[in-house]
Design a protein around this motif. Structure first.
Motif, short mmCIF file in Angstrom:
data_model
loop_
_atom_site.label_atom_id
_atom_site.label_comp_id
_atom_site.label_asym_id
_atom_site.label_seq_id
_atom_site.Cartn_x
_atom_site.Cartn_y
_atom_site.Cartn_z
N ALA A 1 0.84 -1.18 0.00
CA ALA A 1 0.00 0.00 0.00
C ALA A 1 0.88 1.24 0.00
N ALA A 2 0.37 2.28 -0.58
CA ALA A 2 1.13 3.53 -0.60
C ALA A 2 1.23 4.06 0.82
N ALA A 3 2.35 4.71 1.12
CA ALA A 3 2.57 5.23 2.46
C ALA A 3 1.80 6.53 2.70
N THR A 4 1.46 7.21 1.62
CA THR A 4 0.70 8.46 1.74
C THR A 4 -0.45 8.44 0.75
N PRO A 5 -1.49 9.20 1.03
CA PRO A 5 -2.64 9.24 0.11
C PRO A 5 -2.24 9.74 -1.28
N ALA A 6 -3.00 9.31 -2.28
CA ALA A 6 -2.77 9.77 -3.65
C ALA A 6 -3.04 11.26 -3.77
N ASN A 7 -3.98 11.76 -2.97
CA ASN A 7 -4.28 13.18 -2.94
C ASN A 7 -4.04 13.68 -1.52
N VAL B 1 -5.45 3.86 4.90
CA VAL B 1 -5.16 2.44 4.72
C VAL B 1 -4.28 2.21 3.50
N GLY B 2 -4.58 2.87 2.40
CA GLY B 2 -3.81 2.69 1.18
C GLY B 2 -4.44 3.38 0.00
N GLN C 1 -5.15 3.01 -4.37
CA GLN C 1 -5.16 2.14 -5.54
C GLN C 1 -5.81 2.89 -6.68
N ASN C 2 -5.12 2.91 -7.81
CA ASN C 2 -5.63 3.57 -9.01
C ASN C 2 -6.04 5.02 -8.75
N GLY C 3 -5.30 5.71 -7.91
CA GLY C 3 -5.55 7.12 -7.64
C GLY C 3 -6.61 7.40 -6.60
N ALA C 4 -7.24 6.38 -6.06
CA ALA C 4 -8.25 6.57 -5.01
C ALA C 4 -7.64 6.16 -3.67
N ASP C 5 -8.09 6.80 -2.61
CA ASP C 5 -7.56 6.54 -1.27
C ASP C 5 -8.59 5.83 -0.41
N LEU C 6 -8.11 4.88 0.39
CA LEU C 6 -8.97 4.12 1.30
C LEU C 6 -8.64 4.52 2.72
N PHE C 7 -9.70 4.83 3.48
CA PHE C 7 -9.56 5.21 4.88
C PHE C 7 -10.45 4.34 5.74
#
Length: 150
Positions: free
Chosen positions: A50-56, A111-112, A114-120
């Motif tokens: 998962a990315a360490a920081t949000p896409a936005n 949380v991570g 994916q495809n430019g969207a962020d999960l919280f």
């Protein structure tokens, strides 16, 4: 049950039947692969990190603002694309009381992405939920989904 069905199928096939018909019936008599010795399980595919920081960078701030607006009955539709705003307006009478009923926000954890969207993961006083938020290039919310946490 399978042996009975195979036997019944063999009785129904006439002795002069074409070879193709017999081949179809014979395929039902293959050995059960579950009877073979167990093989070592394959290694699981590596998890996508998962990315360490949000896409936005504004994801959490905007998500908190949308949740607060929903709880107060004053959603700021200017944060959203016209299409998303129209969809949320259609569902507002159902989702506003639901989100308000969750109680106060206790935690919002990234949380991570994916495809430019962020999960919280959003924890409320009475509910644990997961939210997805995605933005357009001009920084408007184009995707907004929530569900109970798993």
């Amino acid at each position: 049950m399978k042996p009975l069905l195979i036997a019944a199928a063999l009785l129904l096939v006439p002795a002069a039947a074409p070879t193709a018909a017999l081949a179809q019936v014979a395929a039902g008599s293959l050995p059960n692969s579950f009877d073979a010795p167990a093989r070592a399980p394959r290694a699981a595919a590596p998890a996508v990190p998962a990315a360490a920081t949000p896409a936005n960078a504004r994801s959490e701030e905007v998500l908190r603002e949308i949740i607060a607006g929903a709880q107060a009955g004053t959603i700021d539709y200017s944060l959203m694309t016209d299409d998303l705003a129209a969809r949320v307006r259609e569902q507002e009478t159902a989702i506003q009381p639901l989100i308000a009923g969750f109680g106060a926000v206790q935690a919002v954890d990234f949380v991570g992405s994916q495809n430019g969207a962020d999960l919280f993961a959003v924890t409320f006083a009475t509910a644990a939920t997961e939210w997805v938020i995605g933005f357009t290039e001009d920084d408007k919310v184009a995707a907004l989904l929530f569900r109970p946490a798993e």
